[in-house]
Design a protein around this motif. Structure first.
Motif, PDB file in Angstrom:
ATOM      1  N   HIS A  26       0.819  -1.220   0.000  1.00  0.00           N
ATOM      2  CA  HIS A  26       0.000   0.000   0.000  1.00  0.00           C
ATOM      3  C   HIS A  26       0.854   1.271   0.000  1.00  0.00           C
ATOM      4  CE1 HIS A  26       0.806  -0.392   4.348  1.00  0.00           C
ATOM      5  NE2 HIS A  26       0.567   0.910   4.423  1.00  0.00           N
ATOM      6  N   MET A  27       2.187   1.110  -0.017  1.00  0.00           N
ATOM      7  CA  MET A  27       3.090   2.259  -0.111  1.00  0.00           C
ATOM      8  C   MET A  27       3.812   2.290  -1.459  1.00  0.00           C
ATOM      9  SD  MET A  27       2.734   4.043   2.639  1.00  0.00           S
ATOM     10  CE  MET A  27       4.203   5.058   2.694  1.00  0.00           C
ATOM     11  N   ALA A  28       3.232   1.622  -2.454  1.00  0.00           N
ATOM     12  CA  ALA A  28       3.812   1.579  -3.795  1.00  0.00           C
ATOM     13  C   ALA A  28       2.743   1.877  -4.822  1.00  0.00           C
ATOM     14  CB  ALA A  28       4.432   0.211  -4.070  1.00  0.00           C
ATOM     15  N   SER A  29       3.181   2.385  -5.963  1.00  0.00           N
ATOM     16  CA  SER A  29       2.253   2.722  -7.035  1.00  0.00           C
ATOM     17  C   SER A  29       2.848   2.335  -8.384  1.00  0.00           C
ATOM     18  CB  SER A  29       1.948   4.226  -7.025  1.00  0.00           C
ATOM     19  OG  SER A  29       1.132   4.589  -8.125  1.00  0.00           O
ATOM     20  N   PRO A  30       2.027   1.842  -9.306  1.00  0.00           N
ATOM     21  CA  PRO A  30       2.532   1.586 -10.660  1.00  0.00           C
ATOM     22  C   PRO A  30       2.880   2.901 -11.345  1.00  0.00           C
ATOM     23  CG  PRO A  30       0.151   1.337 -10.595  1.00  0.00           C
ATOM     24  CD  PRO A  30       0.606   1.508  -9.173  1.00  0.00           C
ATOM     25  N   ILE A  31       3.859   2.861 -12.243  1.00  0.00           N
ATOM     26  CA  ILE A  31       4.220   4.053 -13.008  1.00  0.00           C
ATOM     27  C   ILE A  31       4.040   3.759 -14.493  1.00  0.00           C
ATOM     28  CG2 ILE A  31       5.804   4.944 -11.265  1.00  0.00           C
ATOM     29  CD1 ILE A  31       8.132   3.841 -12.926  1.00  0.00           C
ATOM     30  N   PRO A  32       3.672   4.755 -15.280  1.00  0.00           N
ATOM     31  CA  PRO A  32       3.447   4.532 -16.712  1.00  0.00           C
ATOM     32  C   PRO A  32       4.749   4.245 -17.447  1.00  0.00           C
ATOM     33  CG  PRO A  32       3.260   6.862 -16.184  1.00  0.00           C
ATOM     34  CD  PRO A  32       3.362   6.147 -14.874  1.00  0.00           C
ATOM     35  N   ALA A  33       4.640   3.589 -18.588  1.00  0.00           N
ATOM     36  CA  ALA A  33       5.812   3.231 -19.385  1.00  0.00           C
ATOM     37  C   ALA A  33       6.590   4.449 -19.835  1.00  0.00           C
ATOM     38  CB  ALA A  33       5.370   2.404 -20.595  1.00  0.00           C
ATOM     39  N   SER A  34       5.914   5.575 -19.936  1.00  0.00           N
ATOM     40  CA  SER A  34       6.561   6.811 -20.393  1.00  0.00           C
ATOM     41  C   SER A  34       7.408   7.482 -19.322  1.00  0.00           C
ATOM     42  CB  SER A  34       5.498   7.810 -20.869  1.00  0.00           C
ATOM     43  OG  SER A  34       4.586   8.097 -19.805  1.00  0.00           O
ATOM     44  N   ALA A  51      -4.559   6.136   0.638  1.00  0.00           N
ATOM     45  CA  ALA A  51      -5.203   7.189  -0.153  1.00  0.00           C
ATOM     46  C   ALA A  51      -4.257   7.759  -1.201  1.00  0.00           C
ATOM     47  CB  ALA A  51      -5.700   8.308   0.770  1.00  0.00           C
ATOM     48  N   LEU A  52      -2.964   7.830  -0.849  1.00  0.00           N
ATOM     49  CA  LEU A  52      -1.981   8.418  -1.751  1.00  0.00           C
ATOM     50  C   LEU A  52      -1.514   7.425  -2.806  1.00  0.00           C
ATOM     51  CD1 LEU A  52      -0.318  11.043  -2.191  1.00  0.00           C
ATOM     52  CD2 LEU A  52       1.477  10.011  -0.788  1.00  0.00           C
ATOM     53  N   TYR A  53      -0.995   6.268  -2.358  1.00  0.00           N
ATOM     54  CA  TYR A  53      -0.329   5.332  -3.270  1.00  0.00           C
ATOM     55  C   TYR A  53      -1.283   4.381  -3.987  1.00  0.00           C
ATOM     56  CZ  TYR A  53       4.103   7.010  -1.495  1.00  0.00           C
ATOM     57  OH  TYR A  53       5.182   7.806  -1.179  1.00  0.00           O
ATOM     58  N   GLU A  54      -2.431   4.092  -3.392  1.00  0.00           N
ATOM     59  CA  GLU A  54      -3.398   3.214  -4.052  1.00  0.00           C
ATOM     60  C   GLU A  54      -4.469   3.990  -4.802  1.00  0.00           C
ATOM     61  OE1 GLU A  54      -5.189  -0.028  -2.025  1.00  0.00           O
ATOM     62  OE2 GLU A  54      -3.405  -0.518  -0.843  1.00  0.00           O
ATOM     63  N   ASN A  55      -4.998   5.038  -4.173  1.00  0.00           N
ATOM     64  CA  ASN A  55      -6.185   5.696  -4.715  1.00  0.00           C
ATOM     65  C   ASN A  55      -5.905   6.923  -5.569  1.00  0.00           C
ATOM     66  OD1 ASN A  55      -7.548   3.773  -3.233  1.00  0.00           O
ATOM     67  ND2 ASN A  55      -7.993   5.138  -1.521  1.00  0.00           N
ATOM     68  N   TYR A  56      -4.750   7.564  -5.371  1.00  0.00           N
ATOM     69  CA  TYR A  56      -4.476   8.788  -6.136  1.00  0.00           C
ATOM     70  C   TYR A  56      -3.393   8.623  -7.188  1.00  0.00           C
ATOM     71  CZ  TYR A  56      -2.940  13.443  -7.403  1.00  0.00           C
ATOM     72  OH  TYR A  56      -2.550  14.543  -8.127  1.00  0.00           O
ATOM     73  N   PHE A  57      -2.210   8.192  -6.804  1.00  0.00           N
ATOM     74  CA  PHE A  57      -1.072   8.185  -7.722  1.00  0.00           C
ATOM     75  C   PHE A  57      -1.270   7.347  -8.987  1.00  0.00           C
ATOM     76  CE2 PHE A  57       2.271   9.736  -4.526  1.00  0.00           C
ATOM     77  CZ  PHE A  57       2.360  10.967  -5.150  1.00  0.00           C
ATOM     78  N   PRO A  58      -1.843   6.147  -8.923  1.00  0.00           N
ATOM     79  CA  PRO A  58      -1.943   5.367 -10.160  1.00  0.00           C
ATOM     80  C   PRO A  58      -2.628   6.122 -11.294  1.00  0.00           C
ATOM     81  CG  PRO A  58      -2.385   3.968  -8.277  1.00  0.00           C
ATOM     82  CD  PRO A  58      -2.294   5.373  -7.749  1.00  0.00           C
TER      83      PRO A  58
END
Length: 374
Positions: free
Chosen positions: A123-131, A323-330
């Protein structure tokens, strides 16, 4: 990763003992992902003041740490293993995240980012786009986490959470130190939560902070900056202040005294001596901290202002991290609604560059973050 699979070889940059310098690069145990954890093969890490402060001051910072220890908070890389209960990630995903190994509740080297394979709480990680490059992604976590702790935790400003579909709240947040790593993230997160942002910076960074969402920006060195911000806040409802830098809390005490709204200061910078001591360093640092806190408490009490220091890992243990890493950043990162900030300044490739990177960060960089690739 099955039990029959040989564990990968891991290497880390170790803080071998209290105040040990330099870090020692040597082998480390590979730690498998536990429940609600992922293992990331590190591609890039960023350096933060917490790293060199821990090395320089020893037990004054994170006194619970036992040596040898692996530090590091900011990481971007590729998922190589997922633990039980993790459904958001799969092997091969590109991610960025906040390694919270130095948090008192976690307190383990396996969760430090200065190594080849790092444990992250899912829950402290987020996927990042390929770009998005790993170098750009790794500058986000600790700055964003610290900003989020101050802005959104119930014991801090307690603002509503950021969203890609937020609507204006009609309230204004003061962010003193807008061009700092925390400030650049705080501006974007506060705006994404629906708040107007008034901030301070050096004139050379005015356009940067405006581009990221600040409505008005003032030169923090100006002799009239406090009076100028008070005028700018006339007839506005203030949601509180988030402060970074020497003298920031004192300035915001003077501002909030004259404002309508929430009189609270979330403080991301701890008090320090104007001139670093060369003798009795720990004693003089502690005495300065205590005396500043007494003076600050008395002044705030007299003015009806609340305040609290931020520790940037506490969101891992409440709803703010999710809220930050799961719900907002992706979604925000995928839609280019959040800009990785500050810009990365890559100084080398390999763990041997962690110590030089820490030394450079200690000297000071402006509107950039020191990064090492692995």
């Amino acid at each position: 990763m099955s039990s029959n699979t040989a564990m990968p070889e891991n290497t880390a940059a170790w803080l071998m003992a209290e105040k040990a310098n330099p870090l020692v690069v040597k082998s480390s145990t590979y730690t498998a992902a536990g429940p609600n954890e992922i293992v990331v093969r590190t591609a890039a890490v960023a350096i933060n003041p917490l790293d060199w402060m821990k090395q320089d001051t020893g037990s004054f910072v994170c006194p619970w740490v036992k040596y040898p220890f692996v530090m590091g908070s900011d990481i971007a890389g590729e998922v190589v293993e997922v633990g039980r209960g993790v459904t958001r990630f799969k092997v091969g995903d590109r991610v960025m995240g906040h390694s919270v190994g130095m948090d008192e509740k976690q307190n383990r080297s396996a969760e430090g980012s200065f190594q080849t394979f790092t444990i992250l709480l899912a829950h402290m990680a987020s996927p990042i786009p390929a770009s998005m490059s790993y170098e750009s992604a790794c500058v986000i976590p600790l700055g964003a986490s610290t900003a989020a702790c101050g802005l959104f935790q119930e014991d801090q400003l307690n603002l509503q959470y950021p969203s890609v579909t937020s609507k204006p709240t009609g309230e204004t947040v003061i962010i003193w130190g807008g061009a700092t790593s925390v400030g650049l993230n705080a501006i974007q997160l506060a705006k994404a939560a629906g708040y107007e942002v008034i901030t301070t910076a050096s004139p050379k960074n005015f356009e940067l902070v405006k581009h990221l969402g600040a409505t008005k920006v003032f030169d923090y060195r100006s002799k009239t900056v406090v009076a100028d911000i008070i005028r700018a806040l006339d007839q506005k409802k203030v949601a509180g202040a988030l402060t970074m830098g020497r003298g920031a809390a004192e300035a915001c005490r003077d501002i909030l005294k004259h404002c309508h709204g929430k009189k609270f200061i979330a403080m991301a910078t701890y008090p320090s001596l104007a001139t670093p001591p060369t003798s009795l360093v720990l004693l003089r640092t502690i005495l300065n901290f205590i005396s500043w806190n007494i003076s600050h408490w008395v002044t705030c009490k007299a003015r009806g202002i609340g305040s609290k220091f931020i520790f940037g890992t506490t969101l891992a243990h409440n709803g703010v991290g999710k809220a930050l890493y799961e719900n907002y950043f992706p979604q925000a990162l995928a839609d280019n609604l959040f800009t990785p900030s500050p810009e990365p300044q890559v100084i080398g490739h390999g763990l041997k560059f962690i110590q030089p990177a820490m030394d450079l960060q200690k000297e000071g960089v402006s509107a950039k973050k020191v990064v090492v690739t692995l």
